[in-house]
Scaffold this active site. Structure first.
Site, PDB file in Angstrom:
ATOM      1  N   GLY A 277      -9.832   9.328  -2.234  1.00  0.00           N
ATOM      2  CA  GLY A 277     -10.008   7.996  -1.653  1.00  0.00           C
ATOM      3  C   GLY A 277     -10.313   8.133  -0.181  1.00  0.00           C
ATOM      4  CB  CYS A 346       5.001 -12.843  18.042  1.00  0.00           C
ATOM      5  SG  CYS A 346       3.795 -14.073  18.498  1.00  0.00           S
ATOM      6  CE1 TYR A 376      -5.132   4.312   0.222  1.00  0.00           C
ATOM      7  CE2 TYR A 376      -5.883   6.167   1.528  1.00  0.00           C
ATOM      8  CZ  TYR A 376      -5.549   5.618   0.314  1.00  0.00           C
ATOM      9  OH  TYR A 376      -5.643   6.369  -0.824  1.00  0.00           O
TER      10      TYR A 376
HETATM   11  N1  LLP Z   1      -4.690   9.004  -6.909  1.00  0.00           N
HETATM   12  C1  LLP Z   1      -3.444   8.471  -6.880  1.00  0.00           C
HETATM   13  C2  LLP Z   1      -2.667   8.427  -8.101  1.00  0.00           C
HETATM   14  C3  LLP Z   1      -2.937   7.977  -5.674  1.00  0.00           C
HETATM   15  O1  LLP Z   1      -1.706   7.470  -5.628  1.00  0.00           O
HETATM   16  C4  LLP Z   1      -3.721   8.031  -4.489  1.00  0.00           C
HETATM   17  C5  LLP Z   1      -3.222   7.500  -3.208  1.00  0.00           C
HETATM   18  C6  LLP Z   1      -5.015   8.579  -4.585  1.00  0.00           C
HETATM   19  C7  LLP Z   1      -5.466   9.077  -5.817  1.00  0.00           C
HETATM   20  C8  LLP Z   1      -5.930   8.678  -3.404  1.00  0.00           C
HETATM   21  O2  LLP Z   1      -5.418   9.522  -2.438  1.00  0.00           O
HETATM   22  P1  LLP Z   1      -6.282   9.921  -1.155  1.00  0.00           P
HETATM   23  O3  LLP Z   1      -7.403  10.793  -1.633  1.00  0.00           O
HETATM   24  O4  LLP Z   1      -6.794   8.679  -0.558  1.00  0.00           O
HETATM   25  O5  LLP Z   1      -5.337  10.635  -0.293  1.00  0.00           O
HETATM   26  N2  LLP Z   1      -1.701   3.718   2.606  1.00  0.00           N
HETATM   27  C9  LLP Z   1      -1.513   5.115   2.921  1.00  0.00           C
HETATM   28  C10 LLP Z   1      -2.063   6.018   1.835  1.00  0.00           C
HETATM   29  C11 LLP Z   1      -1.460   5.766   0.470  1.00  0.00           C
HETATM   30  C12 LLP Z   1      -2.020   6.665  -0.606  1.00  0.00           C
HETATM   31  C13 LLP Z   1      -1.549   6.259  -1.958  1.00  0.00           C
HETATM   32  N3  LLP Z   1      -2.078   6.999  -3.066  1.00  0.00           N
HETATM   33  C14 LLP Z   1      -2.145   5.395   4.274  1.00  0.00           C
HETATM   34  O6  LLP Z   1      -2.647   4.463   4.910  1.00  0.00           O
HETATM   35  O7  LLP Z   1      -2.123   6.522   4.755  1.00  0.00           O
END
Ligand code: LLP
Length: 427
Positions: A277, A346, A376
């Site tokens: 992602g 605020c 994100y």
């Molecule tokens: N697959 C699963 C099952 C996941 O839970 C996630 C992310 C991904 C793939 C994708 O992961 P990536 O390649 O994006 O690392 N909001 C947080 C990140 C939360 C990630 C949750 N799961 C932030 O802003 O850093």
């Protein structure tokens, strides 16, 4: 690498000067680069080409319909985590047979929607979910193609709130129960066990934890096969990190990651899925914002910008850093000085950066860009303090389009309603 660069002293998104977008759309707004999204998708697709892996983009990182359309037309599948994401992915044109449904708390309604849509795979994360899915599938006269998400109990060495593969995390089936759950799953009439899923965390910069986890998965495949369980698919999740600190973070190379996959799992004869992602969308976006005031405190200089924690919550939530750049490059020789960059909400937590070096000349009305804001960020935005959801713009070469517009305050208000006892129209 990304496609936001200075040309003639002005930060551009591909061929568009960011001030042009600020004028047309207003600030704050997110700006995404088609070329960067495309480049990152290809980096994964090419790295995994001879492993025959499917890249299922984790749309939770950036679920805008235009982003999804772009990536799915390039050949990506989609990793979805809710009925909402499933519906949005289908509406964006993602083929159901390239959709993987992950998530720790899928409801029966969501499972049914996924089965009816004919998704490629549902990643089951607990025994109660396995039973619920079995029941839903039998009711529909179907067999649900599943992977069982296991928790390999590996430390991904990332931020505590985004690590997922430790025994203490809520995700996946505990490592020590995995074999038993697989053996039971293959006996269920509504379930077709296809393989194993895992995801150890996010913003992972060191590839070593992947290797540890994949070796454990290799051992599990052998055990399961010895038990007579067919393992024909492996879903390795996402997690590759991106650069937030320019001179500090070294992003892992998708090709090196693919090399680890090949070494550890490449000879098992399994169809592979990866779910990146952040690595696809992260540096494909910036948040464009305008300075409202510059306020000289006694001990610090504050730059109050028109973006706030509701638009970009990562600094408040994870103490994360987004590099902030003036959109107009100051003349050579201009000094920088440390400034605290804050939003108008605020709360003291509405602070994007402390002591961020910015040109001494930075003044009200100037534009700034928060870098690496493609993943994100917009998806986690809210309307706190009555602030409309921040719009999104997609750039492609010398053209751009508002791919999600800013709602009006009237539209925000229209979702609310007064009970009849307050308006005198009811009992
Ligand atoms: N697959 C699963 C099952 C996941 O839970 C996630 C992310 C991904 C793939 C994708 O992961 P990536 O390649 O994006 O690392 N909001 C947080 C990140 C939360 C990630 C949750 N799961 C932030 O802003 O850093």
């Amino acid at each position: 690498m990304h496609h936001f660069s200075d040309r003639d002293g002005i930060l551009h998104a591909e061929d568009i000067p960011l001030p042009t977008i600020a004028e047309a759309v207003g600030t704050p707004c997110y700006v995404y680069s088609t070329a960067t999204l495309t480049r990152h998708y290809h980096a994964f697709a090419n790295a995994f080409a001879n492993l025959g892996a499917t890249v299922c983009y984790a749309m939770k990182a950036n679920g805008n319909r235009a982003v999804l359309r772009l990536l799915t037309e390039l050949g990506a599948g989609v990793d979805v985590v809710s009925g909402g994401e499933l519906a949005l992915a289908l509406a964006a044109g993602a083929p159901a047979e390239r959709i993987v449904f992950s998530g720790v708390g899928k409801t029966e309604g969501e499972l049914e929607a996924a089965l009816r849509a004919g998704v490629h795979q549902i990643n089951v994360e607990s025994e109660p979910e396995l039973d619920a899915l079995d029941a839903v599938a039998r009711r529909l006269g179907l067999r649900a193609p599943i992977a069982i998400r296991v928790n390999p109990d590996v430390d991904a060495a990332t931020h505590a709130k985004i690590t997922t593969g430790r025994a203490e995390n809520k995700f996946g089936i505990e490592w020590t129960s995995a074999r038993r759950v697989f053996r039971r799953a293959v006996t269920l009439e509504g379930i077709a066990v296809k393989g194993i899923a895992l995801h150890i965390g996010s913003q992972i910069l060191d590839l070593a934890p992947f290797e540890v986890a994949f070796r454990k998965i290799r051992d599990l495949v052998a055990l399961l096969r010895a038990d007579g369980v067919t393992v024909e698919r492996l879903d390795l999740g996402g997690g590759l990190g991106v650069v937030y600190h320019d001179h500090h973070d070294v992003p892992p190379d998708p090709a090196a990651y693919a090399g680890i996959v090949r070494r550890t799992l490449g000879d098992l004869g399994c169809a592979l899925t990866i779910e990146p992602g952040r690595a696809i969308a992260g540096n494909a976006g910036v948040l464009l914002s305008r300075v409202i005031y510059r306020k000289a405190g006694i001990t610090r200089t504050f730059v109050i910008v028109d973006a706030a924690m509701n638009d970009l919550i990562r600094p408040a939530m994870y103490d994360s850093h987004h590099h902030i750049r003036p959109v107009t490059v100051p003349p050579p020789g201009t000094d920088t000085t440390p400034m605290d960059v804050v939003g108008p909400v605020c709360e003291s937590g509405d602070t994007f950066a402390r002591d961020h070096p910015l040109p001494v000349s930075l003044a009200a009305g100037d534009l700034v860009a928060f870098m690496t804001a493609g993943a994100y960020c917009a998806v986690m935005a809210g309307q706190y303090n009555g602030r409309p959801l921040v719009p999104e713009v997609l750039v492609d070469g010398d053209r751009f389009h508002v791919v999600r517009r800013r709602p009006t305050v009237a539209e925000m208000a229209a979702l609310e309603d007064l009970p009849p006892w307050m308006t005198g129209t009811g009992e």
